[in-house]
Design a protein around this motif. Structure first.
Motif, PDB file in Angstrom:
ATOM      1  N   GLU A  89       0.827  -1.209   0.000  1.00  0.00           N
ATOM      2  CA  GLU A  89       0.000   0.000   0.000  1.00  0.00           C
ATOM      3  C   GLU A  89       0.860   1.257   0.000  1.00  0.00           C
ATOM      4  O   GLU A  89       0.494   2.276  -0.594  1.00  0.00           O
ATOM      5  N   THR A  90       2.011   1.180   0.658  1.00  0.00           N
ATOM      6  CA  THR A  90       2.920   2.329   0.666  1.00  0.00           C
ATOM      7  C   THR A  90       3.514   2.567  -0.719  1.00  0.00           C
ATOM      8  O   THR A  90       3.604   3.707  -1.186  1.00  0.00           O
ATOM      9  N   VAL A  91       3.903   1.488  -1.394  1.00  0.00           N
ATOM     10  CA  VAL A  91       4.413   1.611  -2.762  1.00  0.00           C
ATOM     11  C   VAL A  91       3.352   2.231  -3.665  1.00  0.00           C
ATOM     12  O   VAL A  91       3.639   3.124  -4.482  1.00  0.00           O
ATOM     13  N   LYS A  92       2.117   1.792  -3.531  1.00  0.00           N
ATOM     14  CA  LYS A  92       1.023   2.339  -4.341  1.00  0.00           C
ATOM     15  C   LYS A  92       0.890   3.849  -4.145  1.00  0.00           C
ATOM     16  O   LYS A  92       0.736   4.599  -5.110  1.00  0.00           O
ATOM     17  N   LYS A  93       0.952   4.266  -2.905  1.00  0.00           N
ATOM     18  CA  LYS A  93       0.779   5.695  -2.615  1.00  0.00           C
ATOM     19  C   LYS A  93       1.934   6.517  -3.180  1.00  0.00           C
ATOM     20  O   LYS A  93       1.727   7.619  -3.707  1.00  0.00           O
ATOM     21  N   ILE A  94       3.136   6.000  -3.079  1.00  0.00           N
ATOM     22  CA  ILE A  94       4.285   6.715  -3.651  1.00  0.00           C
ATOM     23  C   ILE A  94       4.158   6.780  -5.167  1.00  0.00           C
ATOM     24  O   ILE A  94       4.329   7.842  -5.784  1.00  0.00           O
ATOM     25  N   ALA A  95       3.839   5.650  -5.783  1.00  0.00           N
ATOM     26  CA  ALA A  95       3.746   5.600  -7.253  1.00  0.00           C
ATOM     27  C   ALA A  95       2.639   6.505  -7.785  1.00  0.00           C
ATOM     28  O   ALA A  95       2.797   7.136  -8.833  1.00  0.00           O
ATOM     29  N   ASN A  96       1.533   6.582  -7.062  1.00  0.00           N
ATOM     30  CA  ASN A  96       0.398   7.385  -7.524  1.00  0.00           C
ATOM     31  C   ASN A  96       0.583   8.878  -7.311  1.00  0.00           C
ATOM     32  O   ASN A  96      -0.034   9.682  -8.015  1.00  0.00           O
ATOM     33  N   ASN A  97       1.419   9.245  -6.361  1.00  0.00           N
ATOM     34  CA  ASN A  97       1.515  10.657  -5.983  1.00  0.00           C
ATOM     35  C   ASN A  97       2.865  11.318  -6.266  1.00  0.00           C
ATOM     36  O   ASN A  97       2.976  12.541  -6.181  1.00  0.00           O
ATOM     37  N   PHE A  98       3.871  10.520  -6.574  1.00  0.00           N
ATOM     38  CA  PHE A  98       5.212  11.079  -6.785  1.00  0.00           C
ATOM     39  C   PHE A  98       5.842  10.449  -8.032  1.00  0.00           C
ATOM     40  O   PHE A  98       5.891   9.221  -8.148  1.00  0.00           O
ATOM     41  N   LYS A  99       6.332  11.285  -8.905  1.00  0.00           N
ATOM     42  CA  LYS A  99       7.002  10.790 -10.107  1.00  0.00           C
ATOM     43  C   LYS A  99       8.517  10.975 -10.027  1.00  0.00           C
ATOM     44  O   LYS A  99       9.231  10.618 -10.966  1.00  0.00           O
ATOM     45  N   ASN A 100       8.976  11.521  -8.920  1.00  0.00           N
ATOM     46  CA  ASN A 100      10.406  11.812  -8.795  1.00  0.00           C
ATOM     47  C   ASN A 100      11.147  10.782  -7.951  1.00  0.00           C
ATOM     48  O   ASN A 100      12.282  10.998  -7.551  1.00  0.00           O
ATOM     49  N   TYR A 101      10.470   9.664  -7.647  1.00  0.00           N
ATOM     50  CA  TYR A 101      11.121   8.597  -6.894  1.00  0.00           C
ATOM     51  C   TYR A 101      11.168   7.318  -7.714  1.00  0.00           C
ATOM     52  O   TYR A 101      10.237   7.006  -8.456  1.00  0.00           O
ATOM     53  N   ARG A 102      12.246   6.595  -7.567  1.00  0.00           N
ATOM     54  CA  ARG A 102      12.326   5.219  -8.060  1.00  0.00           C
ATOM     55  C   ARG A 102      12.159   4.315  -6.843  1.00  0.00           C
ATOM     56  O   ARG A 102      12.934   4.406  -5.881  1.00  0.00           O
ATOM     57  N   VAL A 103      11.167   3.451  -6.869  1.00  0.00           N
ATOM     58  CA  VAL A 103      10.941   2.548  -5.747  1.00  0.00           C
ATOM     59  C   VAL A 103      11.506   1.175  -6.084  1.00  0.00           C
ATOM     60  O   VAL A 103      11.089   0.542  -7.059  1.00  0.00           O
ATOM     61  N   ILE A 104      12.443   0.727  -5.269  1.00  0.00           N
ATOM     62  CA  ILE A 104      12.989  -0.612  -5.413  1.00  0.00           C
ATOM     63  C   ILE A 104      12.203  -1.513  -4.484  1.00  0.00           C
ATOM     64  O   ILE A 104      12.282  -1.385  -3.251  1.00  0.00           O
ATOM     65  N   MET A 105      11.416  -2.382  -5.069  1.00  0.00           N
ATOM     66  CA  MET A 105      10.595  -3.319  -4.312  1.00  0.00           C
ATOM     67  C   MET A 105      11.447  -4.547  -4.000  1.00  0.00           C
ATOM     68  O   MET A 105      11.646  -5.409  -4.845  1.00  0.00           O
TER      69      MET A 105
END
Length: 301
Positions: free
Chosen positions: A23-39
């Motif tokens: 759910e945290t990854v979803k929120k970051i992906a939906n609201n921020f385009k300046n981060y790369r999330v390494i799952m």
């Protein structure tokens, strides 16, 4: 395009193919385009499937799946080497979220209690291995739990520190006890506080986070909490319950907020901090845990 990719801030989140991490990854992906999330996940098939779903929903392709099993020191070492050999660059935030519950039994690949290894020792190695890769003023979040201070009626005797080695390599009776989960969450707090003390010159913020007990996540797996137990806990301890949407939103904000100054503190299901248990402030215990943990992982750097 490549230039834009190089300007992304990197966030590593362990254990994010379900529950709070997802759910945290979803929120970051939906609201921020300046981060790369390494799952950073154990099950690559599941992680890639949810990554594709999130990317499609959010129209954000800045998601990367990398393999890690925090119960295995060898796996953590491999993850660290793979990250260092990547082109992603410095790490802005590292979120130690992967965890298993008190019904899990057995030993890790290296012979430690599986809960201690997964919830504490693997993350201890991960954090200390990646410090050179962290941005200045980067942040580390250790997902703990208010179960670091278990309700009195859930333990046979007073909840006391029995020593890191006895927790890492429990005797036959302790190896079957749910209380190992509480010890692992207390280890998360000790690690947070001791890290702040030892690494004050590193200019990296570290904090612990309590998401509360969230029934729908249930610490899933072959040894998940039985449904009837979840219902009992929800009814018996309503003050300890968490909400998946609210807790993931709080964690998202702690990760991404520009003006974070908290260091060595404990966020409770929100962006507000509270005190932890009296036992959690014992500096001798924290030092002992650090020193023994360091002796366990020293051959994996």
């Amino acid at each position: 395009m490549d230039s834009d990719k190089n300007n992304l801030k990197n966030i590593i989140i362990t254990g994010c193919s379900n529950g709070l991490g997802l759910e945290t990854v979803k929120k970051i992906a939906n609201n921020f385009k300046n981060y790369r999330v390494i799952m950073a996940c154990r099950n690559l098939t599941k992680a890639n499937s949810v990554k594709d779903e999130i990317a499609k929903e959010s129209q954000n392709n800045n998601l990367i799946v990398m393999e890690i099993d925090t119960s295995s020191l060898e796996s953590v070492k491999n993850f660290v080497n793979n990250y260092k050999n990547s082109s992603y660059g410095k790490i802005y935030a590292l979120v130690c979220n992967a965890g298993i519950g008190g019904y899990c039994l057995g030993k890790s690949k290296e012979g430690f209690d599986i809960i201690f290894a997964t919830n504490h020792l693997g993350h201890f190695l991960l954090v200390n291995s990646l410090i050179p890769q962290m941005e200045e003023n980067g942040r580390i979040v250790i997902v703990s739990s208010d179960m670091h201070d278990p309700p009195k009626e859930m333990v046979d005797t007073k909840f006391e520190w029995i020593g890191a080695e006895k927790i890492a390599k429990p005797d036959e009776n302790l190896a079957k006890s749910f209380i190992r989960y509480s010890y692992s969450k207390l280890c998360n707090i000790y690690f947070t506080y001791e890290f702040k003390k030892r690494m004050k010159d590193k200019k990296v913020l570290i904090n612990a986070f309590n998401p509360g007990f969230i029934p729908e996540t249930g610490l899933k797996g072959p040894n998940q909490i039985p449904p009837e137990r979840i219902k009992f806990l929800a009814a018996k301890y309503p003050e300890r319950m968490g909400d998946l949407d609210k807790s993931s939103q709080a964690l998202c904000e702690i990760i991404t907020m520009d003006n974070l100054t908290n260091d060595g503190e404990y966020f409770d299901r929100s962006t507000k901090t509270i005190k932890t248990s009296e036992l959690s402030y014992n500096e001798d215990n924290a030092k002992e845990l650090w020193d023994i943990s360091e002796s366990y992982v020293k051959n994996y750097y």
